[in-house]
Design a protein around this motif. Structure first.
Motif, PDB file in Angstrom:
ATOM      1  N   MET A 171      94.171  53.124  31.927  1.00 14.88           N
ATOM      2  CA  MET A 171      93.005  52.670  31.166  1.00 14.88           C
ATOM      3  C   MET A 171      92.649  51.218  31.473  1.00 14.88           C
ATOM      4  O   MET A 171      91.561  50.764  31.133  1.00 14.88           O
ATOM      5  CB  MET A 171      93.250  52.834  29.663  1.00 14.88           C
ATOM      6  CG  MET A 171      93.391  54.288  29.208  1.00 14.88           C
ATOM      7  SD  MET A 171      91.884  55.275  29.443  1.00 14.88           S
ATOM      8  CE  MET A 171      92.187  56.036  31.056  1.00 14.88           C
ATOM      9  N   LYS A 172      93.559  50.498  32.087  1.00 15.99           N
ATOM     10  CA  LYS A 172      93.272  49.101  32.445  1.00 15.99           C
ATOM     11  C   LYS A 172      93.496  48.921  33.940  1.00 15.99           C
ATOM     12  O   LYS A 172      94.622  48.810  34.399  1.00 15.99           O
ATOM     13  CB  LYS A 172      94.143  48.134  31.644  1.00 15.99           C
ATOM     14  CG  LYS A 172      93.785  46.661  31.883  1.00 15.99           C
ATOM     15  CD  LYS A 172      94.505  45.748  30.901  1.00 15.99           C
ATOM     16  CE  LYS A 172      94.281  44.281  31.224  1.00 15.99           C
ATOM     17  NZ  LYS A 172      92.866  43.888  31.244  1.00 15.99           N
ATOM     18  N   GLN A 173      92.388  48.907  34.678  1.00 13.39           N
ATOM     19  CA  GLN A 173      92.447  48.692  36.119  1.00 13.39           C
ATOM     20  C   GLN A 173      91.573  47.506  36.512  1.00 13.39           C
ATOM     21  O   GLN A 173      91.190  47.373  37.667  1.00 13.39           O
ATOM     22  CB  GLN A 173      91.925  49.929  36.854  1.00 13.39           C
ATOM     23  CG  GLN A 173      92.627  51.223  36.497  1.00 13.39           C
ATOM     24  CD  GLN A 173      92.002  52.402  37.222  1.00 13.39           C
ATOM     25  OE1 GLN A 173      91.759  52.365  38.421  1.00 13.39           O
ATOM     26  NE2 GLN A 173      91.732  53.467  36.484  1.00 13.39           N
ATOM     27  N   HIS A 174      91.257  46.662  35.572  1.00 10.01           N
ATOM     28  CA  HIS A 174      90.243  45.638  35.776  1.00 10.01           C
ATOM     29  C   HIS A 174      90.480  44.480  34.817  1.00 10.01           C
ATOM     30  O   HIS A 174      91.237  44.593  33.855  1.00 10.01           O
ATOM     31  CB  HIS A 174      88.865  46.237  35.495  1.00 10.01           C
ATOM     32  CG  HIS A 174      88.830  47.020  34.198  1.00 10.01           C
ATOM     33  ND1 HIS A 174      88.983  48.387  34.161  1.00 10.01           N
ATOM     34  CD2 HIS A 174      88.719  46.625  32.914  1.00 10.01           C
ATOM     35  CE1 HIS A 174      88.952  48.797  32.906  1.00 10.01           C
ATOM     36  NE2 HIS A 174      88.802  47.746  32.124  1.00 10.01           N
ATOM     37  N   ILE A 175      89.811  43.367  35.083  1.00 10.30           N
ATOM     38  CA  ILE A 175      89.825  42.254  34.135  1.00 10.30           C
ATOM     39  C   ILE A 175      89.113  42.687  32.857  1.00 10.30           C
ATOM     40  O   ILE A 175      88.086  43.361  32.903  1.00 10.30           O
ATOM     41  CB  ILE A 175      89.130  41.027  34.754  1.00 10.30           C
ATOM     42  CG1 ILE A 175      90.060  40.341  35.750  1.00 10.30           C
ATOM     43  CG2 ILE A 175      88.686  40.031  33.701  1.00 10.30           C
ATOM     44  CD1 ILE A 175      89.471  39.119  36.401  1.00 10.30           C
ATOM     45  N   GLY A 176      89.650  42.284  31.722  1.00 15.06           N
ATOM     46  CA  GLY A 176      89.012  42.607  30.452  1.00 15.06           C
ATOM     47  C   GLY A 176      89.825  43.587  29.636  1.00 15.06           C
ATOM     48  O   GLY A 176      91.019  43.814  29.884  1.00 15.06           O
ATOM     49  N   ALA A 177      89.179  44.201  28.661  1.00 15.01           N
ATOM     50  CA  ALA A 177      89.852  45.117  27.741  1.00 15.01           C
ATOM     51  C   ALA A 177      90.055  46.484  28.386  1.00 15.01           C
ATOM     52  O   ALA A 177      89.238  46.927  29.205  1.00 15.01           O
ATOM     53  CB  ALA A 177      89.024  45.267  26.472  1.00 15.01           C
ATOM     54  N   PRO A 178      91.138  47.184  28.024  1.00 13.93           N
ATOM     55  CA  PRO A 178      91.350  48.541  28.546  1.00 13.93           C
ATOM     56  C   PRO A 178      90.216  49.465  28.098  1.00 13.93           C
ATOM     57  O   PRO A 178      89.624  49.276  27.033  1.00 13.93           O
ATOM     58  CB  PRO A 178      92.690  48.958  27.921  1.00 13.93           C
ATOM     59  CG  PRO A 178      93.341  47.686  27.485  1.00 13.93           C
ATOM     60  CD  PRO A 178      92.236  46.748  27.146  1.00 13.93           C
ATOM     61  N   ALA A 179      89.931  50.472  28.915  1.00 16.72           N
ATOM     62  CA  ALA A 179      88.946  51.473  28.532  1.00 16.72           C
ATOM     63  C   ALA A 179      89.509  52.351  27.415  1.00 16.72           C
ATOM     64  O   ALA A 179      90.726  52.490  27.259  1.00 16.72           O
ATOM     65  CB  ALA A 179      88.567  52.324  29.745  1.00 16.72           C
ATOM     66  N   VAL A 180      88.615  52.952  26.632  1.00 18.19           N
ATOM     67  CA  VAL A 180      89.007  53.778  25.489  1.00 18.19           C
ATOM     68  C   VAL A 180      88.696  55.239  25.808  1.00 18.19           C
ATOM     69  O   VAL A 180      87.551  55.583  26.146  1.00 18.19           O
ATOM     70  CB  VAL A 180      88.242  53.355  24.223  1.00 18.19           C
ATOM     71  CG1 VAL A 180      88.624  54.239  23.048  1.00 18.19           C
ATOM     72  CG2 VAL A 180      88.510  51.887  23.896  1.00 18.19           C
ATOM     73  N   PRO A 181      89.695  56.124  25.729  1.00 17.79           N
ATOM     74  CA  PRO A 181      89.457  57.532  26.056  1.00 17.79           C
ATOM     75  C   PRO A 181      88.341  58.143  25.208  1.00 17.79           C
ATOM     76  O   PRO A 181      88.234  57.871  23.999  1.00 17.79           O
ATOM     77  CB  PRO A 181      90.800  58.198  25.755  1.00 17.79           C
ATOM     78  CG  PRO A 181      91.814  57.109  25.908  1.00 17.79           C
ATOM     79  CD  PRO A 181      91.126  55.876  25.414  1.00 17.79           C
ATOM     80  N   VAL A 182      87.525  58.982  25.841  1.00 20.60           N
ATOM     81  CA  VAL A 182      86.454  59.690  25.124  1.00 20.60           C
ATOM     82  C   VAL A 182      86.637  61.202  25.269  1.00 20.60           C
ATOM     83  O   VAL A 182      85.718  61.967  25.007  1.00 20.60           O
ATOM     84  CB  VAL A 182      85.058  59.270  25.642  1.00 20.60           C
ATOM     85  CG1 VAL A 182      84.795  57.812  25.338  1.00 20.60           C
ATOM     86  CG2 VAL A 182      84.909  59.547  27.138  1.00 20.60           C
ATOM     87  N   VAL A 183      87.826  61.604  25.700  1.00 18.78           N
ATOM     88  CA  VAL A 183      88.161  63.025  25.830  1.00 18.78           C
ATOM     89  C   VAL A 183      89.390  63.304  24.973  1.00 18.78           C
ATOM     90  O   VAL A 183      90.082  62.387  24.509  1.00 18.78           O
ATOM     91  CB  VAL A 183      88.434  63.402  27.298  1.00 18.78           C
ATOM     92  CG1 VAL A 183      87.160  63.298  28.116  1.00 18.78           C
ATOM     93  CG2 VAL A 183      89.537  62.523  27.898  1.00 18.78           C
ATOM     94  N   ASN A 184      89.678  64.573  24.789  1.00 16.10           N
ATOM     95  CA  ASN A 184      90.820  64.988  23.982  1.00 16.10           C
ATOM     96  C   ASN A 184      91.764  65.850  24.812  1.00 16.10           C
ATOM     97  O   ASN A 184      91.394  66.377  25.872  1.00 16.10           O
ATOM     98  CB  ASN A 184      90.348  65.793  22.765  1.00 16.10           C
ATOM     99  CG  ASN A 184      89.481  64.979  21.832  1.00 16.10           C
ATOM    100  OD1 ASN A 184      89.842  63.859  21.446  1.00 16.10           O
ATOM    101  ND2 ASN A 184      88.321  65.521  21.469  1.00 16.10           N
ATOM    102  N   LEU A 185      92.993  65.968  24.324  1.00 18.98           N
ATOM    103  CA  LEU A 185      93.963  66.836  24.982  1.00 18.98           C
ATOM    104  C   LEU A 185      93.408  68.244  25.108  1.00 18.98           C
ATOM    105  O   LEU A 185      92.806  68.783  24.177  1.00 18.98           O
ATOM    106  CB  LEU A 185      95.275  66.862  24.194  1.00 18.98           C
ATOM    107  CG  LEU A 185      96.191  65.647  24.293  1.00 18.98           C
ATOM    108  CD1 LEU A 185      97.360  65.788  23.328  1.00 18.98           C
ATOM    109  CD2 LEU A 185      96.711  65.486  25.715  1.00 18.98           C
TER     110      LEU A 185
END
Length: 440
Positions: free
Chosen positions: A385-399
Motif C-alpha cells: 500500500m506504500k510504494q511512494h512518498i506520502g501516505a499509504p493507499a487505502v484498500p477499496v476492495v474486500n476479501l
C-alpha cells in the motif's frame, strides 16, 4: 484538454516517479515552470530500462512529455541522456522533429549524472539551492518511464505494470514488463534463471539499490533486480552492521578528505563535507548543529564509499543514520544557502562510469539487456500500500472480491499526498493489510 484534466487523469491512474522515491507525478505537474527536463541519464551501472524505452517507445515518451508540458504550462522540454546511448539518440532525433520546442542534451558518461541536482546544472547551468528541488531553478525533472505512464494515463490506462532490468548472475540479461506486485523469484526465469546457487539480490542499481530477498516484490519504483554472488563486495558492504561501520570510522578514518573531495553535492558548492561528519562520529561531537545537520544534504549516491575512501569506510551510511536520527527529532532543514558557483574542480572530479564499473567488480555483468515483449501473468501478486512518498493507499476492495486488470484496489487518502493503486492481474483478493494479495 486542460492542464487540470491532464493532472486529474495522471492522479487517477496512480502515476508516480518510476525510479527513486516515487513522488506522485500529478503533484509535480501542478507547478508553473519554464522547462521540463526528461531524466534519461540512468546513471546507475547495469540498469537499462530508460535507454531501452527511449529507443523502443519513443513516440509514447514524446506524447507523454507533450502532455506534461501542457500540464505545467510550458512548451519547452529537454531530453537529457548520455551521449553513449547512440541508438536512443538516433530514434529521438527522428521523432522529435514533430515537437518544435523539444531538444536533446547529451550528457557525459559520469556518475551520478541522473541526480536531479546534477542534471539541472548540466542542462541549465543553474545551481539548485541547498536542500532545494528543481522547481527553484524554474524546472521539473521527470523520468522517462514516468512520462510513458503519463501518456497511458491520458489514454485511460492506469499504472499496473513496471519495466525491470534483470542483470548480474543470470543467463540472459533482459528488460521485462511485469505486473506491479510480482514476486521477485517469479521473474528470475525470464532472464533464463541464475547462473549460481549462492546469490543475493539488489532492487535497483549497484550504487544505491537496496538488498531484497526472493519473496519481496516489484514496486512502482523498481528499476532493476541485480543478482550478485553472496560474497561480492557490494553485498558485503550492505550487510555490515552499523555498529561495525562506526567502530571502523573511529579507528581508521585518517581525515584525508577524499570522501569530501569526490562528493557530487560538495562539488556543486553545497555545505556537505563527509570527512568532518566522520570526525564528529569518531569523537562523539553532537553539539555542533551546523556540522551534524549537514547530513541532510547527502543524496546517498555512495560516491564517498566506493570511489572516495581509501580505507573502505562508509560515510554514506553514517550520513543516512544521522538523517534518520534528525528526522526522529523533527529537524527541519536549515541548510538552504543559494550557491553562485560550483567547486573549481568539479569537472575534473566527475566519476567515469567505465572505471566505476571496474572498481565495483561488475565489469562481467555490463551487458545489454534488451526489452523482450512478454505476456507475463503470474499466479499471485502482493501489492504494498506504500510504494511512494506520502501516505499509504487505502484498500477499496474486500476479501473474496473478484478483480480485473486495471481495477482500482486502493486509493490515496483524501487531502493527502499519495497515489492510487490498481491490479495488474485478474484474480481474487486473498489478503488485506499493509499489502493486498491477489491470486488468479
Amino acid at each position: 484538454m486542460t492542464a487540470e484534466e491532464i493532472r486529474k487523469m495522471v492522479r487517477e491512474a496512480g502515476v508516480v516517479g518510476a525510479g527513486g522515491a516515487g513522488f506522485p507525478t500529478d503533484v509535480k505537474l501542478d507547478a508553473g515552470v519554464e522547462l521540463i527536463i526528461v531524466n534519461g541519464a540512468e546513471c546507475e551501472p547495469l540498469l537499462r530500462v530508460d535507454q531501452e524505452l527511449m529507443e523502443k517507445k519513443t513516440a509514447a515518451l514524446l506524447k507523454g512529455l507533450d502532455y506534461a508540458c501542457q500540464a505545467v504550462g510550458t512548451s519547452r522540454a529537454v531530453i537529457a541522456l548520455k551521449g553513449k546511448y547512440k541508438k536512443a539518440i538516433i530514434k529521438l532525433k527522428k521523432n522529435i522533429k514533430d515537437y518544435s520546442n523539444f531538444s536533446i542534451h547529451e550528457l557525459p558518461d559520469f556518475y551520478p549524472a541522473g541526480d536531479e541536482q546534477q542534471i539541472v546544472y548540466e542542462v541549465t547551468g543553474k545551481i539548485i539551492p541547498e536542500g532545494g528541488i528543481p522547481l527553484a531553478a524554474g524546472t521539473v525533472v521527470i523520468n522517462v518511464e514516468t512520462l510513458i505512464n503519463v501518456n497511458k494515463a491520458v489514454a485511460g490506462l492506469p499504472v499496473t505494470h513496471k519495466y525491470v532490468t534483470i542483470s548480474g548472475e543470470v543467463k540472459k540479461p533482459v528488460t521485462v514488463l511485469v505486473p506491479v506486485g510480482t514476486i521477485i523469484k517469479d521473474i528470475l526465469p525470464l532472464a533464463g534463471g541464475t547462473t549460481i546457487e549462492e546469490y543475493s539480490l539488489i532492487d535497483g542499481g549497484p550504487m544505491m539499490g537496496k538488498l531484497v530477498v526472493e519473496g519481496d516484490v516489484v514496486q512502482k519504483t523498481t528499476k532493476g533486480i541485480l543478482v550478485l554472488p553472496r560474497n561480492h563486495s557490494i553485498i558485503n558492504n550492505r550487510t555490515t552492521l552499523l555498529t561495525s561501520l562506526i567502530r571502523r570510522a573511529m579507528s581508521a578514518c585518517c581525515q584525508c578528505r577524499a570522501c569530501t573531495d569526490i562528493c557530487p553535492r560538495y562539488l556543486l558548492g553545497h555545505s556537505l563535507e563527509p570527512h568532518k561528519l566522520m570526525r564528529a562520529i569518531s569523537y562523539g561531537i553532537d553539539t555542533d548543529s551546523d556540522l551534524i545537520t549537514q547530513a541532510v544534504l547527502c543524496c546517498e549516491c555512495g560516491a564517498c564509499d566506493t570511489w572516495g575512501c581509501p580505507m573502505g569506510l562508509s560515510p554514506r551510511t553514517i550520513n543516512m543514520q544521522l538523517k534518520e536520527e534528525l528526522a526522529k527529532n523533527n529537524y527541519k532543514n536549515t541548510h538552504n544557502r543559494s550557491i553562485e558557483q560550483t567547486h573549481s574542480m568539479r569537472e575534473y572530479r566527475k566519476i567515469p562510469v567505465k572505471r566505476l564499473i571496474k572498481r565495483l567488480g561488475i565489469a562481467d555483468y555490463d551487458q545489454s539487456a534488451p526489452i523482450i515483449e512478454n505476456d507475463f501473468n503470474p499466479e499471485k501478486i502482493i501489492i504494498p500500500m506504500k510504494q511512494h512518498i506520502g501516505a499509504p493507499a487505502v484498500p477499496v476492495v474486500n476479501l473474496g472480491n473478484s478483480i480485473t486488470v486495471g481495477q482500482l484496489i486502493a486509493s490515496k487518502p483524501e487531502d493527502s499526498l499519495g497515489a492510487n493503486i490498481h491490479s495488474g492481474i485478474n484474480g481474487v483478493v486473498k489478503m488485506l493489510g499493509d499489502s493486498i494479495i491477489i491470486e488468479r
